[in-house]
Every structure is written in C-alpha cells, then in structure tokens.
Enzyme design. Structure first.
Site, PDB file in Angstrom:
ATOM      1  N   SER A 130       0.858  -1.180   0.000  1.00 19.13           N
ATOM      2  CA  SER A 130       0.000   0.000   0.000  1.00 19.13           C
ATOM      3  C   SER A 130       0.898   1.235   0.000  1.00 19.13           C
ATOM      4  O   SER A 130       1.923   1.246  -0.677  1.00 19.13           O
ATOM      5  CB  SER A 130      -0.928  -0.041   1.219  1.00 19.13           C
ATOM      6  OG  SER A 130      -1.772   1.089   1.258  1.00 19.13           O
ATOM      7  N   LYS A 148      -4.610   3.120  -2.795  1.00 19.94           N
ATOM      8  CA  LYS A 148      -3.747   2.696  -1.694  1.00 19.94           C
ATOM      9  C   LYS A 148      -4.525   2.596  -0.384  1.00 19.94           C
ATOM     10  O   LYS A 148      -4.271   1.712   0.439  1.00 19.94           O
ATOM     11  CB  LYS A 148      -2.555   3.646  -1.557  1.00 19.94           C
ATOM     12  CG  LYS A 148      -1.588   3.569  -2.734  1.00 19.94           C
ATOM     13  CD  LYS A 148      -1.057   2.143  -2.938  1.00 19.94           C
ATOM     14  CE  LYS A 148      -0.056   2.023  -4.049  1.00 19.94           C
ATOM     15  NZ  LYS A 148       0.444   0.648  -4.241  1.00 19.94           N
TER      16      LYS A 148
END
Length: 273
Positions: A130, A148
C-alpha cells in the site's frame, strides 16, 4: 532457525523497484521467488519470471497453477505491481482512472482470490504493498491515494476471512521511496486553466523531489522480511520512523487540520504573468 528457508513466493512486479528488492532480500533468506511482471528482466535470484498483465485473470491463474505443479506448494504471495497517475481530477482521462483502479486495487483483490486456494494449504502470507499516501492522501494524486487506501481496507477485511486457514495478511505502507516509479508516473496534464496547470506542476515537482530523496527500496524489502518472520504478523507495517509518525497523525489531529497541512505543502499556487 531461518523461518523463511525453503518457502515458495510469488511477487507481482518483481522486475524492478520495490518488487525487485523484495525478491532479492527473500532469496537471500532461502526463499524461492517467482515473478509475474508485464515486462521481464533476468536476475539470478528469481527462479522464473512470467510475463503477464496482472489484470489478465486467466493468464495469472494459469501461472499459479504452473508454479504449484512445479513446487507442490505456495507459501507467500506479494501484491506489489502498480503505477502512478498525477493530475487534476477535473481533467483526468477516464481511461487512466479505470486503468489505475483496475491495476492498483481490483487486481490485488482478484489475485488474492487466486492465491488463497494455495496459501490455505500452507498457512501462508499475503503481503499487499500500500502506501502512506493511503492514510495522508495527496492532491493531484487522488485516484492513486484512493487505491492505496483501498488496499489497506481490503487487507484488514481479508485478514478476518482467511484467519481460519492460518493465512496472515499484512499491508505494507512505504513513504517516499527512490525507484523508477517516479519516472514512469503518468501525468494527465491537459489543463485549460494556466494557473491551475502551474499549481499541478509545482505539486508534482515536490512529490518527485521527495521521492528521489526518499528511502531505498531495500528498506521496504527488509520490513517485508521482518513481517514474514513474525509468528503473528501485524495488519499494517509502515516503513521508516518518520512515516510511522505520519501514519498516527489521524489519531492526533482532525482531518481538516491534516488536509490544511497537506494543502500548504502540496498546493503552492504560483501566479502566472
């Protein structure tokens, strides 16, 4: 005792950047690493590279089947492949928006659904790359930040689903990292307003400067290794002390205050003559 020795790992996007560093660090720990990338480069520490678009479900499914047929198990899956787009949402190319969401988020979910079938046999790990940008979203990178953020939320939800199979899921959150990601970022720059165009340029320039002064991809890889060695891996692992502090800001400040700070940092308007 080396907990990772003899493990079998599949990494997406291991042909360069963070994925490549993860592959090398895991190889050094005795992990046999396979790569799935859109473009391949040869590296001795990668057992075999498979060329595929991670959005091609059938192709990736066949690759997993082939690796399992060779090894008899899959222990680690790292969702890493992705790309960046920068620009004002008002002028964004819809095709770029869909492509980014498909590649940076939807593919992570779909590929995890494939990996679970194999990881439940070994009680393995899913690592999802992420970004701190998913916690502190940046202007002119709204779609990227959204994907993300989505990765972390997905990781936490998935962790509860697969706990019964002893599969561990962790979202890794790097901050600014010096890789080729910066140069390959897609810029949506068809902007009619010259003042806004300059604002976007200055904002992206600051992001790129921060990235090129950022941590090495090896720093991210070492955190991945650390997580994989834990008996009880965390749901989230932020890379770098400074970014760990950034990650806790939402607990300390109001969202309006955080947005104000980000705006001052990344929305520096410069009047055109």
């Amino acid at each position: 005792m080396n907990k990772l020795k003899g493990k079998i790992a599949i990494i997406t996007g291991a042909s360069r950047g963070i994925g490549l560093s993860i592959a090398q660090v895991l190889h050094n720990e005795g992990v046999k690493v396979y790569d799935i990338s859109k473009s391949l480069t040869h590296h001795d520490f990668i057992a075999k590279g498979f060329q595929a678009d991670i959005n091609d479900y059938q192709k990736v499914k066949e690759i997993f089947e082939e690796i399992f047929a060779i090894e008899g198990k899959i222990d680690i899956f790292v969702n890493n492949a992705g790309f960046g787009i920068a620009g004002a949402i008002e002028y964004a190319n819809p095709e770029n928006i869909y492509k980014q969401i498909d590649t940076n988020l939807a593919a992570y979910i779909v590929l995890s659904s494939i990996a679970i079938k194999y990881l439940k046999k070994s009680g393995g790990n899913i690592i999802n790359i992420s970004s701190v940008g998913g916690i502190i979203p940046l202007p002119y990178q709204a779609t990227y930040s959204a994907t993300k953020a989505g990765i972390e939320i997905f990781s936490r939800a998935l962790a509860n689903e697969v706990k019964q199979y002893k599969i561990h899921v962790t979202a890794i959150l790097p901050g600014d990292t010096k890789t080729g990601f910066t140069a390959s970022r897609v810029i949506d720059n068809e902007v009619e307003d010259k003042t806004q165009q300059e604002s976007i340029r200055l904002s992206i320039a600051k992001v790129e400067k921060d990235e090129q002064k950022g941590m090495s991809p090896e720093s991210v890889a070492k955190v991945v290794k650390k997580v994989l060695k834990k008996k009880h891996p965390p749901l989230r692992a932020t890379v770098g002390f400074a970014y760990k502090l950034v990650a806790v800001l939402p607990r300390l400040l109001t969202l309006k205050t955080i947005n104000f700070i980000v705006r001052k940092m990344y929305c520096k308007n410069k009047k055109t003559k």
